[in-house]
Design a protein around this motif. Sequence first.
Motif, PDB file in Angstrom:
ATOM      1  N   MET A   1      33.430  27.017  15.266  1.00 28.29           N
ATOM      2  CA  MET A   1      34.305  26.351  14.300  1.00 28.29           C
ATOM      3  C   MET A   1      35.781  26.403  14.757  1.00 28.29           C
ATOM      4  N   SER A   2      36.522  25.343  14.487  1.00 23.54           N
ATOM      5  CA  SER A   2      37.940  25.310  14.886  1.00 23.54           C
ATOM      6  C   SER A   2      38.755  26.203  13.955  1.00 23.54           C
ATOM      7  N   TRP A 247      38.078  13.357   3.085  1.00 25.15           N
ATOM      8  CA  TRP A 247      38.570  14.060   4.273  1.00 25.15           C
ATOM      9  C   TRP A 247      39.117  13.107   5.321  1.00 25.15           C
ATOM     10  N   GLU A 248      38.561  11.901   5.379  1.00 27.84           N
ATOM     11  CA  GLU A 248      39.059  10.932   6.366  1.00 27.84           C
ATOM     12  C   GLU A 248      40.539  10.603   6.091  1.00 27.84           C
ATOM     13  N   ARG A 276      35.690  19.304  -0.835  1.00 25.30           N
ATOM     14  CA  ARG A 276      35.022  18.314   0.027  1.00 25.30           C
ATOM     15  C   ARG A 276      35.928  17.942   1.207  1.00 25.30           C
ATOM     16  N   GLU A 279      35.949  20.864   3.764  1.00 26.59           N
ATOM     17  CA  GLU A 279      34.691  20.931   4.525  1.00 26.59           C
ATOM     18  C   GLU A 279      34.568  19.762   5.511  1.00 26.59           C
ATOM     19  N   GLY A 280      35.029  18.589   5.090  1.00 26.19           N
ATOM     20  CA  GLY A 280      34.990  17.423   5.979  1.00 26.19           C
ATOM     21  C   GLY A 280      35.906  17.623   7.182  1.00 26.19           C
ATOM     22  N   GLU A 282      36.776  20.470   8.457  1.00 27.69           N
ATOM     23  CA  GLU A 282      36.155  21.502   9.316  1.00 27.69           C
ATOM     24  C   GLU A 282      35.149  20.845  10.257  1.00 27.69           C
ATOM     25  N   ARG A 283      34.303  19.973   9.699  1.00 30.88           N
ATOM     26  CA  ARG A 283      33.283  19.301  10.521  1.00 30.88           C
ATOM     27  C   ARG A 283      33.933  18.390  11.558  1.00 30.88           C
ATOM     28  N   PHE A 284      34.967  17.673  11.117  1.00 33.41           N
ATOM     29  CA  PHE A 284      35.651  16.728  12.010  1.00 33.41           C
ATOM     30  C   PHE A 284      36.290  17.470  13.188  1.00 33.41           C
ATOM     31  N   ALA A 286      35.552  20.390  14.377  1.00 33.11           N
ATOM     32  CA  ALA A 286      34.511  20.963  15.249  1.00 33.11           C
ATOM     33  C   ALA A 286      33.901  19.863  16.115  1.00 33.11           C
ATOM     34  N   SER A 287      33.667  18.678  15.514  1.00 30.55           N
ATOM     35  CA  SER A 287      33.023  17.599  16.274  1.00 30.55           C
ATOM     36  C   SER A 287      33.924  17.121  17.417  1.00 30.55           C
TER      37      SER A 287
END
Length: 303
Positions: A1-2, A247-248, A276, A279-280, A282-284, A286-287
């Motif tokens: 995770m970043s 998140w976008e 939300r 969490e979005g 975090e995923r972004f 990391a991706s």
Amino acid sequence: MSDMSVTICGVTLKNPVIAASGTFGYGMEYNEFYPISRLGGVSCKGTTLKERLGNPPPRIAETCAGILNSVGLQNPGLDSFISTYLPWLKKQDTAVIANIAGSTVEEYCEIAERLSGTDVDIIELNISCPNVKQGGVSFGTSCESVAKVTSEVKKRSAKPVMVKLTPNVTDIGDIAKAAEDAGADALSLINTITGMRIDIKTRRPVLRNNTGGLSGPAVFPVAVRMVHEVYKRVNIPVVGMGGITKWEDAAEMMIAGASAVQVGTANFRDPFACIRIIEGLERFAASLGLKSIAELTGTVLEW
Ligand SMILES: Cc1cc2nc3c(=O)[nH]c(=O)nc-3n(C[C@H](O)[C@H](O)[C@H](O)COP(=O)(O)O)c2cc1C
């Protein structure tokens, strides 16, 4: 995770998502939905020296993709903030941003001085409220008055000062530069855009105050443009807000130049909006394989 933490004016937030002033109270109600310690920070309702009841109703109206409000800085006043709300908030393990407003420069200074003796993390100087007759936005619309209130408050504040800008100006870059030159440690923007709606049957404005401030998704593109403009003009951190709903949007605002974001109106529609968004992001991050979410800031590739 970043690494999701960001640092603005010397204060490290665990993530870049802050609940926006006036849309989150002091976090007590939202804390029943989720622990507000999940947030990077909470910007409290605008605090004035004395208690204010705000404007008479109706003072909130729905609009296309947003809301128009003329709450008018209803708040319990500085003493209650310090004795009742701040001690509770400080126990929640999130950064506390005190949003302050006054009708004179001296009032801003007095509030800032008294908050200097508390454990508030950052003072957010609200010189951008469009819904009060005295003070508020009138301080935020000329470079001279922005410089005056910022420099006077800086002299009396032991806390970092983040100046909150109004979009209701001709050149937000000039205003931002004036705040930076006067000593602001960070800038936040945008506050609401002045608007008006009229009931065609009664021909009365829908708000008792006649006009109000527009917020929500309708203002997002304006906010992104202004954050980007300000980012290019100053060397202090910029906290971006205005219409962030998902998140976008938060990622876009950071790419435009924001070091952190605030989320306001979206909380009314979905009390979990901030979670939300965190969490979005975090995923972004990391991706993309980012070491730190802060790497996003100001990475727009302009044509
Ligand atoms: C009902 C309401 C009350 C607000 N009160 C304050 C306030 O007390 N101080 C302040 O600086 N901004 C206040 N704002 C402005 C928000 O903090 C934010 O700058 C603006 O709504 C844009 O963000 P949003 O579109 O995410 O809501 C208020 C906004 C709303 C909708």
